[in-house]
Design a protein around this motif. Structure first.
Motif, PDB file in Angstrom:
ATOM      1  N   ARG A  79      42.869 -38.014  84.116  1.00 52.79           N
ATOM      2  CA  ARG A  79      42.083 -39.095  84.070  1.00 52.79           C
ATOM      3  C   ARG A  79      42.927 -39.953  84.765  1.00 52.79           C
ATOM      4  O   ARG A  79      42.370 -41.006  85.432  1.00 52.79           O
ATOM      5  CB  ARG A  79      41.748 -39.557  82.570  1.00 52.79           C
ATOM      6  CG  ARG A  79      41.085 -40.812  82.566  1.00 52.79           C
ATOM      7  CD  ARG A  79      40.322 -40.870  81.130  1.00 52.79           C
ATOM      8  NE  ARG A  79      41.395 -41.370  80.153  1.00 52.79           N
ATOM      9  CZ  ARG A  79      41.520 -42.720  79.827  1.00 52.79           C
ATOM     10  NH1 ARG A  79      41.128 -43.641  80.819  1.00 52.79           N
ATOM     11  NH2 ARG A  79      42.465 -42.906  79.062  1.00 52.79           N
ATOM     12  N   PHE A  80      44.328 -39.878  84.790  1.00 56.94           N
ATOM     13  CA  PHE A  80      45.079 -40.890  85.570  1.00 56.94           C
ATOM     14  C   PHE A  80      45.313 -40.186  86.913  1.00 56.94           C
ATOM     15  O   PHE A  80      46.278 -40.824  87.488  1.00 56.94           O
ATOM     16  CB  PHE A  80      46.207 -40.975  84.402  1.00 56.94           C
ATOM     17  CG  PHE A  80      46.089 -41.880  83.430  1.00 56.94           C
ATOM     18  CD1 PHE A  80      45.834 -43.366  83.598  1.00 56.94           C
ATOM     19  CD2 PHE A  80      45.936 -41.582  82.372  1.00 56.94           C
ATOM     20  CE1 PHE A  80      45.492 -43.937  82.469  1.00 56.94           C
ATOM     21  CE2 PHE A  80      45.805 -42.174  81.080  1.00 56.94           C
ATOM     22  CZ  PHE A  80      45.546 -43.371  81.225  1.00 56.94           C
ATOM     23  N   GLY A  81      44.831 -39.107  87.219  1.00 57.40           N
ATOM     24  CA  GLY A  81      44.808 -38.518  88.712  1.00 57.40           C
ATOM     25  C   GLY A  81      45.590 -37.593  88.599  1.00 57.40           C
ATOM     26  O   GLY A  81      46.091 -37.267  90.037  1.00 57.40           O
ATOM     27  N   LEU A  82      46.328 -36.782  87.675  1.00 57.33           N
ATOM     28  CA  LEU A  82      47.267 -35.547  87.907  1.00 57.33           C
ATOM     29  C   LEU A  82      46.530 -34.687  88.590  1.00 57.33           C
ATOM     30  O   LEU A  82      45.282 -34.338  88.124  1.00 57.33           O
ATOM     31  CB  LEU A  82      47.755 -35.216  86.662  1.00 57.33           C
ATOM     32  CG  LEU A  82      48.392 -33.954  86.695  1.00 57.33           C
ATOM     33  CD1 LEU A  82      50.087 -34.443  87.265  1.00 57.33           C
ATOM     34  CD2 LEU A  82      48.988 -33.447  85.297  1.00 57.33           C
ATOM     35  N   GLU A  83      47.295 -34.067  89.597  1.00 57.39           N
ATOM     36  CA  GLU A  83      46.652 -33.027  90.504  1.00 57.39           C
ATOM     37  C   GLU A  83      47.416 -31.825  89.941  1.00 57.39           C
ATOM     38  O   GLU A  83      48.510 -31.907  89.505  1.00 57.39           O
ATOM     39  CB  GLU A  83      47.036 -33.036  91.879  1.00 57.39           C
ATOM     40  CG  GLU A  83      46.533 -32.401  92.919  1.00 57.39           C
ATOM     41  CD  GLU A  83      46.723 -32.455  94.379  1.00 57.39           C
ATOM     42  OE1 GLU A  83      47.157 -31.492  95.129  1.00 57.39           O
ATOM     43  OE2 GLU A  83      47.526 -33.482  94.733  1.00 57.39           O
ATOM     44  N   THR A  84      46.549 -30.644  89.667  1.00 58.44           N
ATOM     45  CA  THR A  84      47.203 -29.288  89.148  1.00 58.44           C
ATOM     46  C   THR A  84      46.893 -28.301  90.190  1.00 58.44           C
ATOM     47  O   THR A  84      45.779 -28.181  90.771  1.00 58.44           O
ATOM     48  CB  THR A  84      46.346 -28.944  87.610  1.00 58.44           C
ATOM     49  OG1 THR A  84      46.810 -30.044  86.941  1.00 58.44           O
ATOM     50  CG2 THR A  84      47.177 -27.752  87.258  1.00 58.44           C
ATOM     51  N   ALA A 125      61.267 -37.816  81.199  1.00 60.62           N
ATOM     52  CA  ALA A 125      61.746 -37.109  82.463  1.00 60.62           C
ATOM     53  C   ALA A 125      60.862 -38.059  83.743  1.00 60.62           C
ATOM     54  O   ALA A 125      61.290 -38.314  84.679  1.00 60.62           O
ATOM     55  CB  ALA A 125      61.178 -35.928  82.516  1.00 60.62           C
ATOM     56  N   ALA A 126      59.597 -38.478  83.426  1.00 57.52           N
ATOM     57  CA  ALA A 126      58.752 -39.017  84.536  1.00 57.52           C
ATOM     58  C   ALA A 126      59.450 -40.463  84.547  1.00 57.52           C
ATOM     59  O   ALA A 126      59.258 -41.001  85.714  1.00 57.52           O
ATOM     60  CB  ALA A 126      57.244 -39.051  83.904  1.00 57.52           C
ATOM     61  N   VAL A 127      59.405 -41.006  83.704  1.00 57.65           N
ATOM     62  CA  VAL A 127      60.094 -42.581  83.755  1.00 57.65           C
ATOM     63  C   VAL A 127      61.558 -42.471  84.454  1.00 57.65           C
ATOM     64  O   VAL A 127      61.514 -43.330  85.238  1.00 57.65           O
ATOM     65  CB  VAL A 127      60.367 -42.959  82.279  1.00 57.65           C
ATOM     66  CG1 VAL A 127      60.923 -44.263  82.229  1.00 57.65           C
ATOM     67  CG2 VAL A 127      58.859 -43.536  81.649  1.00 57.65           C
ATOM     68  N   SER A 128      62.221 -41.532  84.241  1.00 55.39           N
ATOM     69  CA  SER A 128      63.646 -41.296  84.890  1.00 55.39           C
ATOM     70  C   SER A 128      63.345 -41.124  86.344  1.00 55.39           C
ATOM     71  O   SER A 128      64.201 -41.515  87.366  1.00 55.39           O
ATOM     72  CB  SER A 128      64.421 -40.342  84.328  1.00 55.39           C
ATOM     73  OG  SER A 128      64.736 -40.527  83.104  1.00 55.39           O
ATOM     74  N   ALA A 168      53.800 -40.071  84.967  1.00 60.27           N
ATOM     75  CA  ALA A 168      54.008 -40.185  86.379  1.00 60.27           C
ATOM     76  C   ALA A 168      52.869 -40.531  87.182  1.00 60.27           C
ATOM     77  O   ALA A 168      52.775 -41.549  87.860  1.00 60.27           O
ATOM     78  CB  ALA A 168      54.497 -38.810  87.032  1.00 60.27           C
ATOM     79  N   SER A 169      51.583 -40.017  86.636  1.00 63.50           N
ATOM     80  CA  SER A 169      50.354 -40.215  87.167  1.00 63.50           C
ATOM     81  C   SER A 169      49.891 -41.784  87.024  1.00 63.50           C
ATOM     82  O   SER A 169      49.612 -42.557  87.804  1.00 63.50           O
ATOM     83  CB  SER A 169      49.186 -39.364  87.021  1.00 63.50           C
ATOM     84  OG  SER A 169      49.630 -38.063  87.223  1.00 63.50           O
ATOM     85  N   ARG A 170      50.301 -42.045  85.743  1.00 59.13           N
ATOM     86  CA  ARG A 170      49.831 -43.287  85.162  1.00 59.13           C
ATOM     87  C   ARG A 170      50.732 -44.546  85.861  1.00 59.13           C
ATOM     88  O   ARG A 170      50.306 -45.654  86.009  1.00 59.13           O
ATOM     89  CB  ARG A 170      49.909 -43.422  83.852  1.00 59.13           C
ATOM     90  CG  ARG A 170      49.180 -44.581  83.125  1.00 59.13           C
ATOM     91  CD  ARG A 170      48.927 -44.365  81.465  1.00 59.13           C
ATOM     92  NE  ARG A 170      48.700 -45.537  81.055  1.00 59.13           N
ATOM     93  CZ  ARG A 170      48.959 -46.567  80.483  1.00 59.13           C
ATOM     94  NH1 ARG A 170      50.326 -46.209  80.553  1.00 59.13           N
ATOM     95  NH2 ARG A 170      48.656 -47.784  80.200  1.00 59.13           N
ATOM     96  N   ALA A 171      51.958 -43.990  86.300  1.00 58.67           N
ATOM     97  CA  ALA A 171      52.803 -44.947  87.035  1.00 58.67           C
ATOM     98  C   ALA A 171      52.547 -44.885  88.535  1.00 58.67           C
ATOM     99  O   ALA A 171      53.307 -45.430  89.432  1.00 58.67           O
ATOM    100  CB  ALA A 171      54.240 -44.600  86.892  1.00 58.67           C
ATOM    101  N   ALA A 172      51.257 -44.398  88.913  1.00 61.03           N
ATOM    102  CA  ALA A 172      50.936 -44.057  90.227  1.00 61.03           C
ATOM    103  C   ALA A 172      51.657 -43.657  90.989  1.00 61.03           C
ATOM    104  O   ALA A 172      51.764 -43.765  92.292  1.00 61.03           O
ATOM    105  CB  ALA A 172      50.563 -45.746  90.808  1.00 61.03           C
TER     106      ALA A 172
END
Ligand code: NAP
Length: 307
Positions: free
Chosen positions: A72-77, A295-298, A22-26
């Motif tokens: 690295r792709f910006g995921l916030e936790t 799931a993220a792509v969907s 999801a993060s890599r898909a911005a």
């Protein structure tokens, strides 16, 4: 305007993978984790069947790498407990957490599974004081001691072998005469000098004072009951899905697993499920990460559709 485009609940392999994709898909994404990131995989001494690591890799190391990659792709936790999930009349999802409310356009549920408890006398009293569900976490406390492992599946046998690093003796107590674990693990355990199998048997009582001193074991064939001296008990009798929070909100099968289609879409549009909490024929790290990616792509496709 929702706070996020994707909220992921649960930080095991499925959640991390969903977060990475999801993060890599911005997409504006946050992963919510209640306690330790990495899920059950982080409590596994060594993962030997995750492709790409021919020598195997310790579970905590693999999960740290997944976490680093997603960040690295910006995921916030956020470390917080999710208390409830509802949908607003406008179609956004409202996530009530122990630190306040968050809204999102989509939700990925990757809450995994939790260890089943034995349900015998003494279990609550000694939980965390000799009785454990995690050999990787607690095994080192049993240096030179005798321990019991309950279960006959891959987890019980693998963790029983792991415990021989510390314990003087490991009794594996299984309710049937045959193990469920894969042959290669069975053979390793059966030839190990520190491991002794007690088959066709169940623990009926955990005995001791402030610490565990013995377990009472009943042979189910002969009804004979005996006490075996141990100072630790490790329970590996399977898992149950952590889906209770979503009952009534989305469809869940009779065993508690969330039902999805091939795109990880649950019965409620915009809500996806991935990993061990989902109804599926195989529950491994490799299937969890695949579910998370789908799931993220969907979720991304769903968001495109909303525009
Ligand atoms: P599992 O395969 O479901 O095995 C649970 C074991 O506990 C079974 O032997 C079962 O007995 C026993 N059991 C269940 N309820 C019990 C009760 N109330 N009292 C006493 N015994 C009870 O669970 P798992 O070992 O945690 O494995 C879960 C999944 O992860 C499996 O798909 C497994 O292959 C996978 N896994 C793989 C690896 C690996 O590949 N190296 C390592 C760990 C886990 P019965 O046999 O009589 O049903």
């Amino acid at each position: 305007m929702a706070d996020y485009e994707v909220i992921i609940i649960g930080g095991g392999p499925a959640g991390m993978s969903a977060g990475l994709y999801a993060s890599r898909a911005a997409l504006k994404t946050v992963l919510l984790e209640k306690s330790m990131p990495g899920g059950q995989a982080s409590t596994t001494d060594k993962i030997e069947n995750y492709p790409g690591f021919p020598e195997g890799i310790p579970g905590p190391d693999l999960m740290l790498r997944m976490d680093e990659q997603a960040r690295r792709f910006g995921l916030e936790t956020k470390f917080t407990e999710v208390l409830a999930v509802t949908q607003t009349p406008e179609g956004e999802f409202l996530i009530k957490t122990s630190d306040g409310d968050i809204t999102s356009k989509t939700v990925v549920i990757s809450t995994g599974a939790q260890s089943k408890s034995l349900g015998v006398a003494g279990e609550d009293k000694y939980s965390g004081r000799g009785l454990s569900y995690c050999a990787t976490c607690d095994g080192a406390f049993f240096q030179g001691k005798k321990v019991a492992v309950v279960g006959g599946g891959d987890s019980a046998i693998q963790e029983g072998i792991f415990l021989t690093k510390f314990a003087e003796k490991v009794f594996i107590i299984h309710r049937r005469g045959e193990l469920r674990a894969t042959k290669v693990l069975q053979e390793k355990a059966e030839s190990h000098p520190k491991i002794e199998f007690i088959l066709d048997s169940v623990i009926t009582d955990i005995l001791g004072s402030d610490k565990i001193e013995a377990v009472k074991i009943k042979n189910l064939r002969t009804n004979e009951v005996k006490a075996v001296s141990v100072e630790g008990v490790f329970v590996y009798i399977g898992k149950e899905p952590a889906s209770g929070l979503f009952r009534g909100f989305i469809d869940i099968d009779e065993r508690g697993y969330i039902t999805t289609d091939l795109k990880m879409q649950t019965s409620r549009r915009g809500v996806f499920a991935a990993g061990d909490v989902r109804q599926s024929p195989l529950r491994q790290v490799v299937t969890a990460v695949a579910d998370g990616a789908v799931a993220a792509v969907s979720a991304n496709e769903y968001l495109e559709h909303l525009k």
